[in-house]
Design an enzyme around this catalytic site. Structure first.
Site, PDB file in Angstrom:
ATOM      1  N   ALA A 192     -15.071  -0.932   3.803  1.00 43.74           N
ATOM      2  CA  ALA A 192     -13.911  -0.204   4.330  1.00 43.74           C
ATOM      3  C   ALA A 192     -12.774  -1.169   4.649  1.00 43.74           C
ATOM      4  O   ALA A 192     -13.012  -2.307   5.053  1.00 43.74           O
ATOM      5  CB  ALA A 192     -14.312   0.571   5.587  1.00 43.74           C
TER       6      ALA A 192
ATOM      7  N   GLY B  90     -19.182   6.907  -0.977  1.00 41.77           N
ATOM      8  CA  GLY B  90     -18.099   7.229  -1.904  1.00 41.77           C
ATOM      9  C   GLY B  90     -18.109   6.287  -3.089  1.00 41.77           C
ATOM     10  O   GLY B  90     -19.168   5.808  -3.501  1.00 41.77           O
TER      11      GLY B  90
ATOM     12  N   GLY C 291     -21.049   5.973   4.434  1.00 46.11           N
ATOM     13  CA  GLY C 291     -20.112   6.485   3.428  1.00 46.11           C
ATOM     14  C   GLY C 291     -20.599   6.162   2.032  1.00 46.11           C
ATOM     15  O   GLY C 291     -20.720   5.008   1.662  1.00 46.11           O
TER      16      GLY C 291
ATOM     17  N   LYS D 290       0.864  -1.183   0.000  1.00 54.27           N
ATOM     18  CA  LYS D 290       0.000   0.000   0.000  1.00 54.27           C
ATOM     19  C   LYS D 290       0.892   1.222   0.000  1.00 54.27           C
ATOM     20  O   LYS D 290       2.006   1.189   0.527  1.00 54.27           O
ATOM     21  CB  LYS D 290      -0.871   0.032   1.263  1.00 54.27           C
ATOM     22  CG  LYS D 290      -2.111   0.891   1.114  1.00 54.27           C
ATOM     23  CD  LYS D 290      -3.253   0.064   0.546  1.00 54.27           C
ATOM     24  CE  LYS D 290      -4.546   0.833   0.455  1.00 54.27           C
ATOM     25  NZ  LYS D 290      -5.670  -0.084   0.152  1.00 54.27           N
TER      26      LYS D 290
ATOM     27  N   PRO E 169      -6.226   2.818  -7.368  1.00 61.46           N
ATOM     28  CA  PRO E 169      -6.829   3.879  -6.566  1.00 61.46           C
ATOM     29  C   PRO E 169      -7.219   3.431  -5.154  1.00 61.46           C
ATOM     30  O   PRO E 169      -7.384   2.237  -4.897  1.00 61.46           O
ATOM     31  CB  PRO E 169      -8.093   4.262  -7.346  1.00 61.46           C
ATOM     32  CG  PRO E 169      -8.211   3.318  -8.482  1.00 61.46           C
ATOM     33  CD  PRO E 169      -7.137   2.297  -8.399  1.00 61.46           C
TER      34      PRO E 169
ATOM     35  N   ASP F  79     -23.431  10.188   5.023  1.00 63.01           N
ATOM     36  CA  ASP F  79     -22.238  10.645   4.304  1.00 63.01           C
ATOM     37  C   ASP F  79     -21.891  12.051   4.759  1.00 63.01           C
ATOM     38  O   ASP F  79     -22.762  12.810   5.190  1.00 63.01           O
ATOM     39  CB  ASP F  79     -22.474  10.635   2.790  1.00 63.01           C
ATOM     40  CG  ASP F  79     -21.173  10.801   2.009  1.00 63.01           C
ATOM     41  OD1 ASP F  79     -20.532   9.793   1.715  1.00 63.01           O
ATOM     42  OD2 ASP F  79     -20.780  11.962   1.746  1.00 63.01           O
TER      43      ASP F  79
ATOM     44  N   ARG G 228     -26.095  13.522  -0.540  1.00 61.24           N
ATOM     45  CA  ARG G 228     -25.793  12.314  -1.313  1.00 61.24           C
ATOM     46  C   ARG G 228     -26.812  11.203  -1.059  1.00 61.24           C
ATOM     47  O   ARG G 228     -27.257  10.527  -1.987  1.00 61.24           O
ATOM     48  CB  ARG G 228     -24.405  11.775  -0.957  1.00 61.24           C
ATOM     49  CG  ARG G 228     -23.314  12.338  -1.828  1.00 61.24           C
ATOM     50  CD  ARG G 228     -22.009  11.600  -1.586  1.00 61.24           C
ATOM     51  NE  ARG G 228     -20.910  12.350  -2.175  1.00 61.24           N
ATOM     52  CZ  ARG G 228     -19.633  12.176  -1.858  1.00 61.24           C
ATOM     53  NH1 ARG G 228     -19.283  11.292  -0.939  1.00 61.24           N
ATOM     54  NH2 ARG G 228     -18.698  12.889  -2.444  1.00 61.24           N
TER      55      ARG G 228
HETATM   56  N1  PHE Z   1      -8.359   0.306  -2.811  1.00 58.69           N
HETATM   57  C1  PHE Z   1      -8.164  -1.000  -3.346  1.00 58.69           C
HETATM   58  C2  PHE Z   1      -8.258  -2.037  -2.222  1.00 58.69           C
HETATM   59  O1  PHE Z   1      -8.153  -1.708  -1.058  1.00 58.69           O
HETATM   60  C3  PHE Z   1      -6.817  -1.068  -3.936  1.00 58.69           C
HETATM   61  C4  PHE Z   1      -6.691  -1.556  -5.317  1.00 58.69           C
HETATM   62  C5  PHE Z   1      -7.689  -1.522  -6.234  1.00 58.69           C
HETATM   63  C6  PHE Z   1      -5.480  -2.048  -5.691  1.00 58.69           C
HETATM   64  C7  PHE Z   1      -7.491  -2.006  -7.481  1.00 58.69           C
HETATM   65  C8  PHE Z   1      -5.256  -2.534  -6.942  1.00 58.69           C
HETATM   66  C9  PHE Z   1      -6.280  -2.493  -7.851  1.00 58.69           C
HETATM   67  O2  PHE Z   1      -8.450  -3.202  -2.458  1.00 58.69           O
END
Ligand code: PHE
Length: 342
Positions: A257, A183, A181, A79, A115, A204, A209
């Site tokens: 989450a 999002g 949330g 990460k 992301p 949220d 939203r």
């Molecule tokens: N935010 C995603 C997760 O926690 C991370 C991720 C998504 C990594 C897509 C690679 C590809 O799983």
């Protein structure tokens, strides 16, 4: 403090860089490459102290290792956290992402990113200008795009399996689900649940939203005590802790989450309270299944849909094992994942 944290970590490697132009600390944590190159998102966030950001990155990286193993992907866990002094936009954001991309490129593929909180497919496009080790670029740029709806689909299957386990029925009709949330995962999840006939309560930071989605609004401070069948944490982690678990009024916790348990003991607190907990790193694996599956493993849409539904099956196995052995669902899930880490 940073030094102690790094020394005591059980992961493989930590890369630290301070980005002078924006005042951002960059932490890339590679937890495990036992199953393959590390994969994990890039989170952009403000923290009270750099050591908080590093601790967050380390825990999130360890969760990625478990996630990849739990859904049997040929990747390890990592990460990155970009601990910004304030959320950046425009040229400042672009400059930071390009310098970060150079750092990721220098790792030569041991870390592959995507992301996470506060980063998007458009950000992955920018990273992709300098670095090939990036998933979820926009479709125009050859990527699989925003993973959020796929993560949501996996969570939807996971909620289905959990409801079946507790209530013995497959139907979402009339089931009360509280989504915390709205999002990139919470919003499409709420939509799927509504379409399936569930009653969706939602909270949220952005006030309208929930209303726009057609959900019933719950104030942020009311989330924990609100009565519901399923509580789905889809915002930041740590919402399950010694103070909140006794106040939960739900039968199931199943949301997207990462790192929902503030400390390991919270899994046992949930078990004692008679609340079924869907381990976060299993139920939220839909994003990696979609992006790594389609971009790296050449899976078809159909294969991906199968694997997303498989999240429900995996959870059922975990629930059965936890019951048979009188252990927490978290422990059962960790055992499953760790058995694939040799
Ligand atoms: N935010 C995603 C997760 O926690 C991370 C991720 C998504 C990594 C897509 C690679 C590809 O799983």
């Amino acid at each position: 403090m940073l030094e102690d944290l790094i020394r005591s970590w059980d992961g493989e490697e930590v890369v630290v860089r301070f980005d002078q132009p924006t005042g951002t600390w960059m932490f890339v944590c590679i937890h495990s490459t036992v199953r393959g190159p590390a994969g994990g998102g890039t989170r952009m966030k403000t923290y009270a102290a750099p050591s908080d950001a590093l601790a967050d990155a380390m825990r999130l990286a360890a969760a990625m290792t478990l996630k990849m193993a739990a859904v049997d992907m040929p990747f390890g866990g990592g990460k990155a956290v970009l601990a910004v002094p304030e959320l950046l936009g425009g040229e400042a954001r672009r400059g930071l992402l390009l310098r970060y991309a150079d750092l990721v490129a220098s790792l030569r593929g041991t870390f592959n990113t995507g992301p996470d909180v506060n980063t998007s497919a458009a950000d992955m496009d920018v990273i992709g200008e300098r670095c090939g080790y990036v998933f979820c670029r926009s479709e125009e740029h050859g990527g699989s795009g925003n993973p959020g709806p796929h993560t949501a689909r996996g969570v939807f299957h996971g909620i289905g399996a959990s409801v079946r386990h507790v209530f013995g029925t497959d139907s979402h009709e009339g089931r009360v689900v509280l989504v915390q949330g709205l999002g990139s995962v919470g919003a499409p999840l709420a939509e799927e649940l509504l379409a399936a006939g569930a009653r969706v309560l939602a909270s949220d930071v952005v006030a309208d939203r929930a209303e726009r989605l057609g959900a019933e609004v719950v104030a942020a401070e009311k989330v924990i005590g609100t009565e519901c069948d399923v509580y789905a944490p889809c915002a930041l982690g740590g919402t399950l802790n010694a103070e909140t678990v006794p106040r939960l009024r739900c039968r199931i916790v199943a949301g997207s989450a990462n790192n929902q348990l503030a400390e390991p003991e919270d899994a046992e607190r949930l078990r004692q309270a008679g609340i079924l907990y869907a381990p976060d790193f299993v139920i939220n694996a839909g994003g990696v299944l979609n992006s790594l599956g389609s971009e790296h493993l050449g899976w078809t849409r159909e294969q991906i849909e199968d694997r997303l539904a498989g999240i429900g099956d995996t959870l059922e196995e975990i629930y059965a094992k936890a019951e048979a052995e009188a252990i927490t669902t978290e422990a059962a899930a960790e055992q499953l994942a760790r058995s694939r880490l040799h």
